[in-house]
Each structure stands twice: as C-alpha cells, then as structure tokens.
Design a protein around this motif. Sequence first.
Motif, PDB file in Angstrom:
ATOM      1  N   SER A   1       0.821  -1.204   0.000  1.00  5.70           N
ATOM      2  CA  SER A   1       0.000   0.000   0.000  1.00  5.70           C
ATOM      3  C   SER A   1       0.857   1.257   0.000  1.00  5.70           C
ATOM      4  O   SER A   1       1.931   1.294   0.608  1.00  5.70           O
ATOM      5  CB  SER A   1      -0.902   0.007   1.239  1.00  5.70           C
ATOM      6  N   GLY A   2       0.368   2.287  -0.637  1.00  4.22           N
ATOM      7  CA  GLY A   2       1.031   3.582  -0.623  1.00  4.22           C
ATOM      8  C   GLY A   2       0.977   4.259   0.739  1.00  4.22           C
ATOM      9  O   GLY A   2       1.663   5.248   0.969  1.00  4.22           O
ATOM     10  N   LEU A   3       0.177   3.735   1.649  1.00  4.20           N
ATOM     11  CA  LEU A   3       0.067   4.305   2.993  1.00  4.20           C
ATOM     12  C   LEU A   3       1.016   3.644   3.992  1.00  4.20           C
ATOM     13  O   LEU A   3       1.040   4.024   5.158  1.00  4.20           O
ATOM     14  CB  LEU A   3      -1.373   4.168   3.500  1.00  4.20           C
ATOM     15  N   THR A   4       1.811   2.690   3.524  1.00  2.71           N
ATOM     16  CA  THR A   4       2.692   1.950   4.419  1.00  2.71           C
ATOM     17  C   THR A   4       3.631   2.864   5.189  1.00  2.71           C
ATOM     18  O   THR A   4       3.819   2.685   6.400  1.00  2.71           O
ATOM     19  CB  THR A   4       3.496   0.889   3.639  1.00  2.71           C
ATOM     20  N   ASP A   5       4.223   3.856   4.518  1.00  2.00           N
ATOM     21  CA  ASP A   5       5.176   4.742   5.197  1.00  2.00           C
ATOM     22  C   ASP A   5       4.538   5.459   6.377  1.00  2.00           C
ATOM     23  O   ASP A   5       5.143   5.563   7.447  1.00  2.00           O
ATOM     24  CB  ASP A   5       5.756   5.765   4.225  1.00  2.00           C
ATOM     25  N   LYS A   6       3.335   5.950   6.205  1.00  2.00           N
ATOM     26  CA  LYS A   6       2.641   6.637   7.301  1.00  2.00           C
ATOM     27  C   LYS A   6       2.331   5.674   8.439  1.00  2.00           C
ATOM     28  O   LYS A   6       2.463   6.027   9.605  1.00  2.00           O
ATOM     29  CB  LYS A   6       1.369   7.302   6.790  1.00  2.00           C
ATOM     30  N   LEU A   7       1.922   4.474   8.100  1.00  2.00           N
ATOM     31  CA  LEU A   7       1.627   3.489   9.138  1.00  2.00           C
ATOM     32  C   LEU A   7       2.892   3.008   9.843  1.00  2.00           C
ATOM     33  O   LEU A   7       2.846   2.676  11.026  1.00  2.00           O
ATOM     34  CB  LEU A   7       0.875   2.290   8.552  1.00  2.00           C
ATOM     35  N   THR A   8       4.004   2.982   9.136  1.00  2.00           N
ATOM     36  CA  THR A   8       5.259   2.580   9.757  1.00  2.00           C
ATOM     37  C   THR A   8       5.598   3.532  10.896  1.00  2.00           C
ATOM     38  O   THR A   8       5.921   3.102  12.005  1.00  2.00           O
ATOM     39  CB  THR A   8       6.409   2.559   8.723  1.00  2.00           C
ATOM     40  N   GLU A   9       5.511   4.811  10.622  1.00  2.00           N
ATOM     41  CA  GLU A   9       5.821   5.806  11.649  1.00  2.00           C
ATOM     42  C   GLU A   9       4.813   5.750  12.797  1.00  2.00           C
ATOM     43  O   GLU A   9       5.199   5.782  13.969  1.00  2.00           O
ATOM     44  CB  GLU A   9       5.846   7.208  11.046  1.00  2.00           C
ATOM     45  N   ALA A  10       3.544   5.646  12.480  1.00  2.00           N
ATOM     46  CA  ALA A  10       2.511   5.583  13.521  1.00  2.00           C
ATOM     47  C   ALA A  10       2.681   4.337  14.390  1.00  2.00           C
ATOM     48  O   ALA A  10       2.532   4.402  15.621  1.00  2.00           O
ATOM     49  CB  ALA A  10       1.122   5.594  12.884  1.00  2.00           C
ATOM     50  N   THR A  11       3.011   3.218  13.769  1.00  2.00           N
ATOM     51  CA  THR A  11       3.208   1.980  14.516  1.00  2.00           C
ATOM     52  C   THR A  11       4.419   2.095  15.431  1.00  2.00           C
ATOM     53  O   THR A  11       4.368   1.678  16.599  1.00  2.00           O
ATOM     54  CB  THR A  11       3.368   0.781  13.561  1.00  2.00           C
ATOM     55  N   ALA A  12       5.505   2.665  14.930  1.00  2.00           N
ATOM     56  CA  ALA A  12       6.701   2.852  15.756  1.00  2.00           C
ATOM     57  C   ALA A  12       6.389   3.722  16.967  1.00  2.00           C
ATOM     58  O   ALA A  12       6.763   3.396  18.103  1.00  2.00           O
ATOM     59  CB  ALA A  12       7.831   3.461  14.931  1.00  2.00           C
TER      60      ALA A  12
END
Length: 115
Positions: A65-76
């Motif tokens: 997904s193109g939203l992976t980068d945003k979710l990576t930061e939120a998850t961290a």
Amino acid sequence: MTLSELGLSDVENECMDNCWEAVQACEWCADKCLDEDMDMSQCIRLCRDTADLASDHARFMARDSGLTDKLTEATAEAAEECAEECRQHDHDHCQVCADVLEDCAESCREMMQSA
C-alpha cells in the motif's frame, strides 16, 4: 513462494514479523491487565491501539500500500509509547510486552531509514 519472493526486503520481512508478534503480545497483555487489582486502563488502551496499528501495518505492507510509510511511523510511535507504559508495571505480561514492542518499534524505525 515466500514473502521475500513477493518483493519484500529483509528489513520489511523483519518489521512485518515483529508487527505480528506485537499484535499477539499486546492482546495478551491487555487481557491479563483486566485481571489486575490496580487501574491498568492506560496500559490496556495503549495495548489495544498498538495491536490495531501493528496489524494494519503488516497487512498494508503485504499489499504494498502507498500508505505503508505513514503506518510505519505511527506503529513505531505507538509501540514506543505502549512499551514505556508497560515498563512502569512489574507484571510479567507487561514486561514481555514491552520487550516485544521495543523490537517492533526498532524494526519500524529501521524500515523507515532504509526507504
């Protein structure tokens, strides 16, 4: 066929694995916190939020997904906050959860740096 054959890097595979482990640890910790005599509402709330974010993150990674980068930061960020909360409690389930969450946050941060 393995996930690496689907185009995920070693860093992404490690992050995905750590996210799924975080989901399990957070769900277990939140459930165990319900049985404690003290107010564990903040720990439960953060564990539930982190479990949901980590689960979504792993699924979004799998579908590229193109939203992976945003979710990576939120998850961290969620994993770090939840680990900090869990570290405040002496319960075994909280300490194990914090360990798992620290690994999850670290692998998310590594994934962000490798992008």
